[in-house]
Motif scaffolding. Structure first.
Motif, PDB file in Angstrom:
ATOM      1  N   UNK A  51      32.477  31.981  11.174  1.00  0.00           N
ATOM      2  CA  UNK A  51      33.432  31.274  10.313  1.00  0.00           C
ATOM      3  C   UNK A  51      32.785  30.550   9.129  1.00  0.00           C
ATOM      4  N   UNK A  52      31.448  30.456   9.108  1.00  0.00           N
ATOM      5  CA  UNK A  52      30.794  29.642   8.088  1.00  0.00           C
ATOM      6  C   UNK A  52      31.040  30.119   6.656  1.00  0.00           C
ATOM      7  N   UNK A  53      31.003  31.436   6.373  1.00  0.00           N
ATOM      8  CA  UNK A  53      31.242  31.848   4.977  1.00  0.00           C
ATOM      9  C   UNK A  53      32.583  31.380   4.430  1.00  0.00           C
ATOM     10  N   UNK A  54      33.659  31.451   5.211  1.00  0.00           N
ATOM     11  CA  UNK A  54      34.963  31.014   4.697  1.00  0.00           C
ATOM     12  C   UNK A  54      35.021  29.495   4.566  1.00  0.00           C
ATOM     13  N   UNK A  55      34.338  28.785   5.447  1.00  0.00           N
ATOM     14  CA  UNK A  55      34.293  27.324   5.333  1.00  0.00           C
ATOM     15  C   UNK A  55      33.531  26.918   4.078  1.00  0.00           C
ATOM     16  N   UNK A  56      32.420  27.580   3.808  1.00  0.00           N
ATOM     17  CA  UNK A  56      31.629  27.277   2.620  1.00  0.00           C
ATOM     18  C   UNK A  56      32.427  27.579   1.352  1.00  0.00           C
ATOM     19  N   UNK A  57      33.169  28.689   1.344  1.00  0.00           N
ATOM     20  CA  UNK A  57      34.008  29.007   0.174  1.00  0.00           C
ATOM     21  C   UNK A  57      35.060  27.921  -0.041  1.00  0.00           C
ATOM     22  N   UNK A  58      35.663  27.463   1.041  1.00  0.00           N
ATOM     23  CA  UNK A  58      36.671  26.414   0.931  1.00  0.00           C
ATOM     24  C   UNK A  58      36.059  25.127   0.373  1.00  0.00           C
ATOM     25  N   UNK A  59      34.846  24.831   0.772  1.00  0.00           N
ATOM     26  CA  UNK A  59      34.205  23.596   0.344  1.00  0.00           C
ATOM     27  C   UNK A  59      33.967  23.548  -1.160  1.00  0.00           C
ATOM     28  N   UNK A  60      33.944  24.710  -1.827  1.00  0.00           N
ATOM     29  CA  UNK A  60      33.775  24.719  -3.280  1.00  0.00           C
ATOM     30  C   UNK A  60      34.924  23.980  -3.955  1.00  0.00           C
ATOM     31  N   UNK A  61      36.134  24.125  -3.421  1.00  0.00           N
ATOM     32  CA  UNK A  61      37.278  23.414  -3.978  1.00  0.00           C
ATOM     33  C   UNK A  61      37.167  21.911  -3.755  1.00  0.00           C
ATOM     34  N   UNK A  62      36.560  21.524  -2.661  1.00  0.00           N
ATOM     35  CA  UNK A  62      36.410  20.109  -2.348  1.00  0.00           C
ATOM     36  C   UNK A  62      35.473  19.443  -3.340  1.00  0.00           C
ATOM     37  N   UNK A  63      34.385  20.125  -3.656  1.00  0.00           N
ATOM     38  CA  UNK A  63      33.448  19.575  -4.632  1.00  0.00           C
ATOM     39  C   UNK A  63      34.110  19.427  -5.992  1.00  0.00           C
ATOM     40  N   UNK A  64      34.856  20.448  -6.430  1.00  0.00           N
ATOM     41  CA  UNK A  64      35.465  20.424  -7.764  1.00  0.00           C
ATOM     42  C   UNK A  64      36.523  19.336  -7.880  1.00  0.00           C
ATOM     43  N   UNK A  65      37.310  19.131  -6.819  1.00  0.00           N
ATOM     44  CA  UNK A  65      38.418  18.181  -6.876  1.00  0.00           C
ATOM     45  C   UNK A  65      38.059  16.798  -6.360  1.00  0.00           C
ATOM     46  N   UNK A  66      36.854  16.642  -5.841  1.00  0.00           N
ATOM     47  CA  UNK A  66      36.447  15.345  -5.330  1.00  0.00           C
ATOM     48  C   UNK A  66      37.058  14.992  -3.992  1.00  0.00           C
ATOM     49  N   UNK A  67      37.465  15.999  -3.223  1.00  0.00           N
ATOM     50  CA  UNK A  67      38.050  15.750  -1.900  1.00  0.00           C
ATOM     51  C   UNK A  67      36.946  15.480  -0.885  1.00  0.00           C
ATOM     52  N   UNK A  68      37.252  14.643   0.102  1.00  0.00           N
ATOM     53  CA  UNK A  68      36.202  14.209   1.008  1.00  0.00           C
ATOM     54  C   UNK A  68      36.314  14.648   2.444  1.00  0.00           C
ATOM     55  N   UNK A  69      37.436  15.300   2.842  1.00  0.00           N
ATOM     56  CA  UNK A  69      37.631  15.627   4.254  1.00  0.00           C
ATOM     57  C   UNK A  69      38.179  17.038   4.408  1.00  0.00           C
ATOM     58  N   UNK A  70      37.480  17.869   5.180  1.00  0.00           N
ATOM     59  CA  UNK A  70      37.980  19.197   5.504  1.00  0.00           C
ATOM     60  C   UNK A  70      38.474  19.166   6.950  1.00  0.00           C
ATOM     61  N   UNK A  71      39.750  19.512   7.130  1.00  0.00           N
ATOM     62  CA  UNK A  71      40.416  19.404   8.422  1.00  0.00           C
ATOM     63  C   UNK A  71      40.467  20.794   9.048  1.00  0.00           C
ATOM     64  N   UNK A  72      39.652  21.022  10.050  1.00  0.00           N
ATOM     65  CA  UNK A  72      39.540  22.331  10.678  1.00  0.00           C
ATOM     66  C   UNK A  72      40.484  22.449  11.869  1.00  0.00           C
ATOM     67  N   UNK A  73      41.115  23.595  11.973  1.00  0.00           N
ATOM     68  CA  UNK A  73      41.977  23.907  13.111  1.00  0.00           C
ATOM     69  C   UNK A  73      41.442  25.166  13.778  1.00  0.00           C
TER      70      UNK A  73
END
Length: 297
Positions: free
Chosen positions: A81-103
């Motif tokens: 699952x790491x590649x998709x999590x890392x791709x998602x984290x790119x949006x977090x860096x750009x938007x300044x978001x601080x929490x990724x909620x995994x299900x």
């Protein structure tokens, strides 16, 4: 006290055929009109995929990005699952978001059924939680696990497995813990140190019990009104919020009322009225708490 909105309160959901999906401009506009200044991202495809475009749209509406709900297959030893999590984290860096909620999704569509995990499945899931936590921390983001109906972490026993076998923090979702059989008031009191993000939901016990007993599906009970505006269901939201604030919780309180809508509401109508009621209720709880002098919604 930090209060955020979530697109699921407007019926925007990652599940196929969940219902009518409202346009992001209308959803973000209504959030702003209610006084929210922060939101979770919503499901993939709701906001622009490009990280910079996503950040711009939120900024245009005066909304701060909190993070978002990310369904991920974590228990399958043949899936990384790491590649998709890392791709998602790119949006977090750009938007300044601080929490990724995994299900920890089951691998099936929707939340109406799930398989049982064996020892290998649990070992894989717990290992992947550690890897996800580390990958998020490497870019300054906090990863949390969201126990959720119809996923691999749903019941009280599942939650205990994660408490005992992982160091990851929790997205404390009052509704899904309640549906899964965990008392959210007790969880808040006993595990405040593991709660790093909160989803506040209120739930009708009558509907939740039908889901627990297998008498009805999760989706059907959402349609039937299982989720209620805060203060109008059977969860003691005031006690939970007070308990967390007393324990020193400084994370986000995201208001969620999972919703299914069949068609575009008329202007000023639809989910916005319930969202307004929930926000007013939470602000009243905050006003009654001595340490919650500032409310950032």
């Amino acid at each position: 006290m930090q209060i955020a909105a979530a697109p699921i309160s407007w019926g925007v959901c990652e599940v196929p055929d969940w219902g009518h999906q409202m346009d992001p401009d209308r959803v973000l506009t209504e959030m702003g009109e209610l006084g929210f200044a922060a939101t979770e991202f919503g499901p993939e495809g709701f906001l622009p995929t490009d990280p910079e475009a996503k950040a711009r749209l939120l900024a245009e509406h005066g909304m701060r990005a909190v993070g978002g709900f990310v369904p991920v297959l974590l228990h399958d030893p043949d899936h990384d699952p790491l590649p998709e999590i890392v791709r998602e984290l790119a949006s977090y860096e750009a938007a300044g978001a601080g929490t990724i909620v995994l299900s920890a999704v089951s691998g099936q569509d929707g939340y109406d059924a799930r398989p049982e995990l064996d020892r290998t499945g649990w070992a894989t899931l717990l290992d992947n939680l550690g890897r996800a936590r580390e990958a998020a921390a490497n870019v300054g983001v906090t990863a949390v696990l969201h126990p959720h109906a119809g996923t691999m972490v749903e019941t009280t026993a599942d939650v205990q497995q994660v408490l005992d076998g992982s160091e990851i923090g929790f997205c404390f979702d009052t509704g899904h813990l309640f549906i899964g059989g965990t008392d959210p008031v007790t969880f808040a009191a006993e595990h405040a140190d593991r709660i790093l993000h909160a989803h506040l939901k209120d739930v009708s016990l009558q509907h939740a019990e039908r889901v627990r007993a297998g008498q009805s599906t999760y989706y059907d009970e959402v349609v039937a009104g299982m989720y209620r505006p805060l203060g109008q269901g059977d969860i003691d939201i005031a006690a939970i919020v007070t308990s967390l604030l007393d324990a020193g919780y400084t994370g986000w309180f995201t208001l969620e009322q999972d919703n299914v809508i069949s068609e575009e509401p008329a202007p000023g109508d639809g989910p916005v009225s319930d969202a307004a009621a929930s926000l007013a209720y939470l602000r009243s709880v905050a006003d009654g708490h001595g340490s919650a002098r500032e409310v950032n919604a």
